[in-house]
Design a protein around this motif. Structure first.
Motif, PDB file in Angstrom:
ATOM      1  N   ARG A  60      46.047  95.233  -8.749  1.00 22.32           N
ATOM      2  CA  ARG A  60      46.800  93.929  -9.070  1.00 22.32           C
ATOM      3  C   ARG A  60      47.579  94.628 -10.523  1.00 22.32           C
ATOM      4  O   ARG A  60      47.737  93.390 -11.605  1.00 22.32           O
ATOM      5  N   GLU A 114      43.159  88.491  -6.286  1.00 29.07           N
ATOM      6  CA  GLU A 114      44.078  89.779  -7.016  1.00 29.07           C
ATOM      7  C   GLU A 114      44.036  90.572  -6.042  1.00 29.07           C
ATOM      8  O   GLU A 114      45.503  91.114  -5.675  1.00 29.07           O
ATOM      9  N   GLU A 118      47.329  90.054  -3.879  1.00 32.68           N
ATOM     10  CA  GLU A 118      48.556  89.624  -5.243  1.00 32.68           C
ATOM     11  C   GLU A 118      48.550  91.650  -5.362  1.00 32.68           C
ATOM     12  O   GLU A 118      49.457  91.969  -5.508  1.00 32.68           O
TER      13      GLU A 118
END
Length: 251
Positions: A60, A114, A118
């Motif tokens: 993250r 996330e 991400e």
């Protein structure tokens, strides 16, 4: 795969450990990304000191992910040319304990997004300069067949993996002209990993009975498909999602 320098996120335990060991068996060099499994990561490095390096990184955080790629380059003296987005953030496959529609929150969705979307974005972006230098590269994202067949409604996890599937296809379209193949391997429930350890035996048995092969996919079988996408055998394949679940889901 002696020419492959591979980053595997979440590569010290569970499915990730199987992926790391499969790449090592095939002759690759591996950067083992881990978050909390330091002992397991160091044990792998002790067994394969010449072809592994372990780096703690929370996917993250972009700067920590950059350290994974940098470590591979520094340790092996060549650019990273395969990345496997496998890391799973704080999730257990326990259908009885999952939050229902009434209970689940936006924060639950954001947490999985996330980690899955991400996290993959961070690793791919960090590796792009290495990919450019290598002249060709492979991105392999770990997905789930729950996107096609939500037999257990893990809402947050499945939504995040659906986002990762979209990223797989759009990144494949943009990165293809640069020689980067981007694909996804989507498993069903695997027997067994750390994440599926909470799954009751009767669930595994029910899934096996529903597949044409009458079996639940193992992590080793899943790893075989990941290695295919890292190999020259998949050189004409990009933007694809290969479901590896014994035929439970047929595309």
């Amino acid at each position: 795969m002696s020419d492959r320098i591979v980053v595997v996120t979440g590569g010290a335990r569970g499915l990730g450990r199987h992926l790391t060991e499969a790449f090592l068996e095939a002759g690759a060099r591996v950067v083992i990304g881990y978050l909390s499994s330091r002992d397991a990561a160091e044990e792998l490095v002790a067994r394969h000191p010449d072809r592994t390096v372990a780096v703690r990184a929370d996917v993250r955080h972009r700067d920590e992910v950059q350290a994974l790629v940098s470590a591979g380059r520094e340790r092996f003296g060549a650019p990273v040319n395969v990345v496997v987005n496998n890391a799973l953030v704080d999730f257990s496959f326990n259908g009885d304990a999952r939050p229902s529609v009434e209970q689940i929150t936006g924060a639950d969705f954001a947490r999985q997004y996330e980690g899955a979307v991400e996290g993959a974005l961070h690793l791919i972006q960090a590796a792009l300069p290495d990919f450019e230098e290598a002249g060709e590269a492979r991105v392999i994202n770990v997905g789930t067949n729950l996107v096609q067949n939500p037999v257990v409604p893990y809402h947050d996890y499945t939504a995040a993996k659906a986002g990762l599937l979209a990223l797989t296809r759009t990144f494949a379209a943009e990165l293809g002209p640069r020689g980067v193949r981007v694909n996804m391997v989507s498993g069903g429930l695997l027997r067994s990993t750390d994440a599926s350890s909470a799954t009751p035996d009767e669930v595994f048995d029910a899934i096996a009975a529903a597949t044409p092969l009458r079996e639940v996919t193992t992590p080793a079988q899943f790893a075989d498909a990941v290695l295919f996408f890292a190999s020259e055998g998949s050189r004409a394949v990009t933007g694809q999602n290969l479901v590896v679940d014994g035929g439970l889901v047929m595309n």
